[in-house]
Design a protein around this motif. Structure first.
Motif, PDB file in Angstrom:
ATOM      1  N   SER A   4       0.791  -1.233   0.000  1.00 27.63           N
ATOM      2  CA  SER A   4       0.000   0.000   0.000  1.00 27.63           C
ATOM      3  C   SER A   4       0.817   1.274   0.000  1.00 27.63           C
ATOM      4  N   ILE A   5       2.105   1.203  -0.263  1.00 21.27           N
ATOM      5  CA  ILE A   5       2.892   2.428  -0.423  1.00 21.27           C
ATOM      6  C   ILE A   5       2.504   3.112  -1.722  1.00 21.27           C
ATOM      7  N   GLY A   6       2.173   2.345  -2.725  1.00 21.83           N
ATOM      8  CA  GLY A   6       1.736   2.913  -3.994  1.00 21.83           C
ATOM      9  C   GLY A   6       2.847   3.022  -5.016  1.00 21.83           C
TER      10      GLY A   6
ATOM     11  N   ILE B 136      -7.358   2.160  -0.672  1.00 26.78           N
ATOM     12  CA  ILE B 136      -7.655   1.917   0.740  1.00 26.78           C
ATOM     13  C   ILE B 136      -6.753   2.762   1.629  1.00 26.78           C
ATOM     14  N   ALA B 137      -5.475   2.839   1.273  1.00 29.10           N
ATOM     15  CA  ALA B 137      -4.537   3.633   2.077  1.00 29.10           C
ATOM     16  C   ALA B 137      -4.964   5.097   2.126  1.00 29.10           C
ATOM     17  N   LYS B 138      -5.308   5.654   0.988  1.00 27.28           N
ATOM     18  CA  LYS B 138      -5.741   7.055   0.943  1.00 27.28           C
ATOM     19  C   LYS B 138      -7.037   7.251   1.721  1.00 27.28           C
ATOM     20  N   PHE B 139      -7.983   6.366   1.528  1.00 31.78           N
ATOM     21  CA  PHE B 139      -9.273   6.464   2.197  1.00 31.78           C
ATOM     22  C   PHE B 139      -9.119   6.378   3.710  1.00 31.78           C
ATOM     23  N   ARG B 140      -8.329   5.436   4.165  1.00 32.51           N
ATOM     24  CA  ARG B 140      -8.172   5.242   5.613  1.00 32.51           C
ATOM     25  C   ARG B 140      -7.460   6.427   6.260  1.00 32.51           C
ATOM     26  N   ARG B 141      -6.423   6.925   5.611  1.00 30.69           N
ATOM     27  CA  ARG B 141      -5.672   8.030   6.209  1.00 30.69           C
ATOM     28  C   ARG B 141      -6.468   9.331   6.171  1.00 30.69           C
ATOM     29  N   ALA B 142      -7.021   9.647   5.021  1.00 32.37           N
ATOM     30  CA  ALA B 142      -7.734  10.922   4.880  1.00 32.37           C
ATOM     31  C   ALA B 142      -9.180  10.835   5.346  1.00 32.37           C
ATOM     32  N   GLY B 143      -9.875   9.797   4.939  1.00 27.48           N
ATOM     33  CA  GLY B 143     -11.294   9.693   5.248  1.00 27.48           C
ATOM     34  C   GLY B 143     -11.598   9.245   6.660  1.00 27.48           C
ATOM     35  N   LEU B 144     -10.900   8.212   7.113  1.00 28.93           N
ATOM     36  CA  LEU B 144     -11.174   7.672   8.441  1.00 28.93           C
ATOM     37  C   LEU B 144     -10.273   8.254   9.524  1.00 28.93           C
ATOM     38  N   GLN B 145      -9.276   9.028   9.099  1.00 25.51           N
ATOM     39  CA  GLN B 145      -8.368   9.673  10.055  1.00 25.51           C
ATOM     40  C   GLN B 145      -7.629   8.655  10.925  1.00 25.51           C
TER      41      GLN B 145
ATOM     42  N   ARG C 267     -15.628   0.759  18.293  1.00 23.05           N
ATOM     43  CA  ARG C 267     -14.243   0.865  18.747  1.00 23.05           C
ATOM     44  C   ARG C 267     -13.484   2.092  18.257  1.00 23.05           C
ATOM     45  N   GLY C 268     -14.074   2.931  17.417  1.00 26.79           N
ATOM     46  CA  GLY C 268     -13.398   4.141  16.950  1.00 26.79           C
ATOM     47  C   GLY C 268     -12.607   3.944  15.670  1.00 26.79           C
ATOM     48  N   SER C 269     -11.964   5.030  15.206  1.00 26.82           N
ATOM     49  CA  SER C 269     -11.331   5.032  13.887  1.00 26.82           C
ATOM     50  C   SER C 269     -10.102   4.144  13.766  1.00 26.82           C
ATOM     51  N   ASN C 270      -9.479   3.799  14.862  1.00 31.31           N
ATOM     52  CA  ASN C 270      -8.303   2.922  14.797  1.00 31.31           C
ATOM     53  C   ASN C 270      -8.641   1.479  15.156  1.00 31.31           C
ATOM     54  N   SER C 271      -9.858   1.062  14.827  1.00 29.91           N
ATOM     55  CA  SER C 271     -10.335  -0.234  15.298  1.00 29.91           C
ATOM     56  C   SER C 271     -10.125  -1.397  14.344  1.00 29.91           C
ATOM     57  N   ASP C 272      -9.775  -1.135  13.114  1.00 29.29           N
ATOM     58  CA  ASP C 272      -9.632  -2.267  12.211  1.00 29.29           C
ATOM     59  C   ASP C 272      -8.477  -2.052  11.257  1.00 29.29           C
ATOM     60  N   SER C 273      -8.212  -3.073  10.479  1.00 30.50           N
ATOM     61  CA  SER C 273      -7.131  -3.044   9.508  1.00 30.50           C
ATOM     62  C   SER C 273      -7.656  -3.603   8.203  1.00 30.50           C
ATOM     63  N   THR C 274      -6.815  -3.615   7.198  1.00 27.52           N
ATOM     64  CA  THR C 274      -7.227  -4.116   5.898  1.00 27.52           C
ATOM     65  C   THR C 274      -6.613  -5.474   5.655  1.00 27.52           C
ATOM     66  N   GLY C 275      -7.148  -6.177   4.701  1.00 24.45           N
ATOM     67  CA  GLY C 275      -6.646  -7.511   4.384  1.00 24.45           C
ATOM     68  C   GLY C 275      -6.120  -7.582   2.975  1.00 24.45           C
ATOM     69  N   GLN C 276      -6.347  -8.672   2.303  1.00 21.57           N
ATOM     70  CA  GLN C 276      -5.844  -8.850   0.947  1.00 21.57           C
ATOM     71  C   GLN C 276      -6.755  -8.140  -0.041  1.00 21.57           C
ATOM     72  N   GLY C 277      -6.166  -7.603  -1.071  1.00 17.67           N
ATOM     73  CA  GLY C 277      -6.940  -6.905  -2.091  1.00 17.67           C
ATOM     74  C   GLY C 277      -6.294  -7.049  -3.456  1.00 17.67           C
ATOM     75  N   LEU C 278      -6.797  -6.308  -4.408  1.00 14.69           N
ATOM     76  CA  LEU C 278      -6.260  -6.305  -5.754  1.00 14.69           C
ATOM     77  C   LEU C 278      -5.379  -5.079  -5.962  1.00 14.69           C
ATOM     78  N   LEU C 279      -4.811  -4.922  -7.122  1.00 15.51           N
ATOM     79  CA  LEU C 279      -3.813  -3.894  -7.386  1.00 15.51           C
ATOM     80  C   LEU C 279      -4.164  -2.498  -6.876  1.00 15.51           C
ATOM     81  N   GLU C 280      -5.168  -1.884  -7.460  1.00 17.63           N
ATOM     82  CA  GLU C 280      -5.487  -0.516  -7.097  1.00 17.63           C
ATOM     83  C   GLU C 280      -6.175  -0.402  -5.735  1.00 17.63           C
ATOM     84  N   ASP C 281      -6.711  -1.502  -5.246  1.00 17.84           N
ATOM     85  CA  ASP C 281      -7.406  -1.502  -3.960  1.00 17.84           C
ATOM     86  C   ASP C 281      -6.514  -0.987  -2.834  1.00 17.84           C
ATOM     87  N   TYR C 282      -5.280  -1.480  -2.782  1.00 21.86           N
ATOM     88  CA  TYR C 282      -4.383  -1.110  -1.688  1.00 21.86           C
ATOM     89  C   TYR C 282      -4.123   0.392  -1.639  1.00 21.86           C
TER      90      TYR C 282
END
Length: 163
Positions: free
Chosen positions: A30-32, A130-139, A112-127
């Protein structure tokens, strides 16, 4: 600071010329990191690094370089699977699967709040998405787009690049 020099890592198998290169991002950590996907006859036949990308400058770790093989696996799932009431995996529509994911994520955030879960396996662009969404959207600063221990190569590359 990224790599000082460019290099284009490539791993490809094709009988004859490929049909096209499709810009994408590596799906391992998910570094991109920027890459191009080789396509022939509507199948992925290889990958090469994007030497102009500011993060990886065309480089791959061994897992990123070989990630495309799984796309051609004969037992690769082509439809979502969800657990029924007895816990058995059954085929589902994309809408059913996405609605279930939204419900589970919403429930987790409420409980449990915004730091309550993590991501799993995905496809190419998903990671990358997801990284952008979690950092910016979910804080949330917690992100693990690949929960297996195979990200040791990424850790080593990050240490070389940024330390």
């Amino acid at each position: 600071m990224s790599w000082e020099t460019e290099r284009t890592d490539i791993n490809m198998y094709s009988q004859g010329d490929i049909d096209k290169w499709v810009y994408s991002t590596c799906n391992i950590c998910s570094i991109g990191c920027g890459c191009y996907i080789a396509v022939k006859d509507e199948k992925i036949v290889g990958i090469k690094g994007n030497s102009a990308h500011p993060i990886n400058r065309g480089r791959f770790g061994p897992k990123g370089e070989n990630q495309w093989y799984a796309n051609n696996s004969p037992d690769r799932l082509l439809t979502p699977m969800i657990r029924d009431s007895s816990g058995k995996l059954v085929p589902a529509t994309w809408d059913e699967a996405m609605n279930l994911m939204v419900k589970k994520a919403t429930d987790s955030l409420k409980q449990r709040g915004s730091n309550s879960d993590s991501t799993g396996q995905g496809l190419l662009e998903d990671y990358y998405t997801i990284a952008k969404f979690r950092r910016a959207g979910l804080q949330t600063h917690l992100l693990d787009a690949n929960t297996r221990l195979c990200t040791a190569t990424t850790e080593f590359c990050l240490l070389q690049s940024f330390c």
